[in-house]
Write an enzyme that holds these catalytic residues in place. Structure first.
Site, mmCIF file in Angstrom:
data_model
loop_
_atom_site.group_PDB
_atom_site.id
_atom_site.type_symbol
_atom_site.label_atom_id
_atom_site.label_comp_id
_atom_site.label_asym_id
_atom_site.label_seq_id
_atom_site.Cartn_x
_atom_site.Cartn_y
_atom_site.Cartn_z
ATOM 1 N N SER A 1 2.329 7.123 22.812
ATOM 2 C CA SER A 1 3.154 7.154 21.608
ATOM 3 C C SER A 1 4.479 6.436 21.861
ATOM 4 O O SER A 1 4.485 5.270 22.244
ATOM 5 C CB SER A 1 3.340 8.606 21.164
ATOM 6 O OG SER A 1 3.835 8.676 19.859
ATOM 7 N N ASP B 1 -5.130 7.794 13.238
ATOM 8 C CA ASP B 1 -3.750 7.780 13.703
ATOM 9 C C ASP B 1 -2.969 6.810 12.823
ATOM 10 O O ASP B 1 -3.414 5.676 12.614
ATOM 11 C CB ASP B 1 -3.715 7.319 15.170
ATOM 12 C CG ASP B 1 -2.315 7.264 15.759
ATOM 13 O OD1 ASP B 1 -1.341 7.590 15.060
ATOM 14 O OD2 ASP B 1 -2.207 6.888 16.946
ATOM 15 N N HIS C 1 -3.806 11.044 16.541
ATOM 16 C CA HIS C 1 -2.664 10.860 17.434
ATOM 17 C C HIS C 1 -2.488 12.117 18.289
ATOM 18 O O HIS C 1 -2.676 13.227 17.807
ATOM 19 C CB HIS C 1 -1.403 10.620 16.602
ATOM 20 C CG HIS C 1 -0.258 10.075 17.381
ATOM 21 N ND1 HIS C 1 -0.130 8.750 17.685
ATOM 22 C CD2 HIS C 1 0.833 10.685 17.914
ATOM 23 C CE1 HIS C 1 0.977 8.548 18.367
ATOM 24 N NE2 HIS C 1 1.580 9.717 18.524
#
Length: 320
Positions: A160, A254, A284
């Site tokens: 991320s 995501d 995610h």
């Protein structure tokens, strides 16, 4: 493809819990809450020979770093290393929330892992996290001999926002003539805006929602102009030729999915070797759900295999 059945259960539990979103409770409370829940669906922490925290002295500040070693403390030859940056929108997360992922990568990748506790927003605005990432990589290169690291076999990685930092580090290293073995990017944030199809499709209902994404960026960025800086949005870099080879994990459900695919294409166009793995049915943060989602454990194996390939393997000449 449909959502993975286990992921579907996670989303159902989250909906039933009806907990306030991070952007509704503020940065400090969000950080504390994430520290409590980060390992809930993760695997049991793999045992390693050594896990130790130490201070990394940098100009004007000191960062905490956690070193993971899958072998005994003393080894015969310098070893490969992964410099890892945790996720959390530049606002939450720590070496503690990502401890198990780093243990997996150290053990399965047969390498040292250095997990960097970079400074967080909103107390530290852009480019603080990027500066910490760049300086941490430089420090580990400079101290390679004392750390037992082979400077020719250093990789950067993260998930991320940590993937954003790793991708930026690969550009920074290219510009300074530092060869890197790999950039291991796990659903990284790479774009200056959130106008892709996946951002629209996954705007709500998949844990990382549009409001939270924008809240994270509001904590970190000083103003709109920061969005155009490649240190925040590597897709804005004019030239990606010569950066380290990449392994990129994308998740089908995501919001960041499409920008991850776009970055892989940009790298290929620049002549950079890329392995893109697009995990169907995943959301995610699925790398931290491996205790409940079998597909996430397979993704762990894929990431570890990518590290081993990048490092070229080594003999088991460890001193017992």
């Amino acid at each position: 493809m449909p959502l993975d059945p286990q992921v579907e259960k996670i989303l159902l539990w989250a909906k039933r819990a009806n907990a306030p979103a991070f952007h509704e409770i503020g940065a400090d409370a969000a950080r504390a809450h994430y520290e409590k829940i980060a390992g809930t669906l993760d695997i049991v922490a793999p045992e390693l020979h050594e896990v130790v925290d130490f201070p990394m002295p940098l100009a004007g500040r000191t960062l905490r770093v956690r070193q993971y070693a899958p072998w005994p403390h003393h080894w015969a030859e310098p070893r490969p290393a992964l410099v890892y940056f945790h996720g959390g929108g530049f606002t939450i997360g720590s070496v503690d929330t990502h401890d198990r992922v780093c243990r997996v990568l150290a053990r399965g990748g047969d390498c040292l892992v250095f997990s960097v506790d970079y400074r967080l927003a909103p107390q530290h605005k852009f480019p603080a996290a990027a500066d910490d990432a760049f300086d941490a990589l430089a420090w580990i290169r400079d101290e390679a001999a004392s750390l037992g690291v082979d400077p020719a076999r250093i990789a950067v990685g993260g998930d991320s926002a940590g993937g954003t930092l790793a991708a930026a580090c690969a550009i920074h290293a290219r510009d300074r003539g530092w060869p890197l073995a790999l950039q291991l990017l796990i659903y990284p944030g790479l774009s200056h805006d959130q106008q892709t199809g996946s951002h629209r499709r996954c705007a709500s209902g998949y844990l990382l929602d549009a409001e939270t994404v924008q809240w994270f960026f509001a904590q970190y960025l000083r103003g709109p102009e920061d969005r155009l800086d490649w240190r925040f949005a590597p897709l804005m870099a004019k030239d990606l030729a010569g950066v380290a080879p990449a392994w990129i994990a994308a998740a089908e459900f995501d919001p960041l999915h499409d920008e991850d695919l776009a970055y892989a294409e940009r790298l290929r166009e620049a002549g950079v070797p890329v392995e893109l793995v697009d995990y169907p049915g995943m959301i995610h943060s699925f790398f931290q759900h491996a205790g409940f989602v079998p597909a996430a454990r397979r993704a762990h194996d894929d990431a570890c295999a990518a590290l081993r390939r990048a490092f070229g393997g080594f003999d088991d000449d460890i001193l017992e």
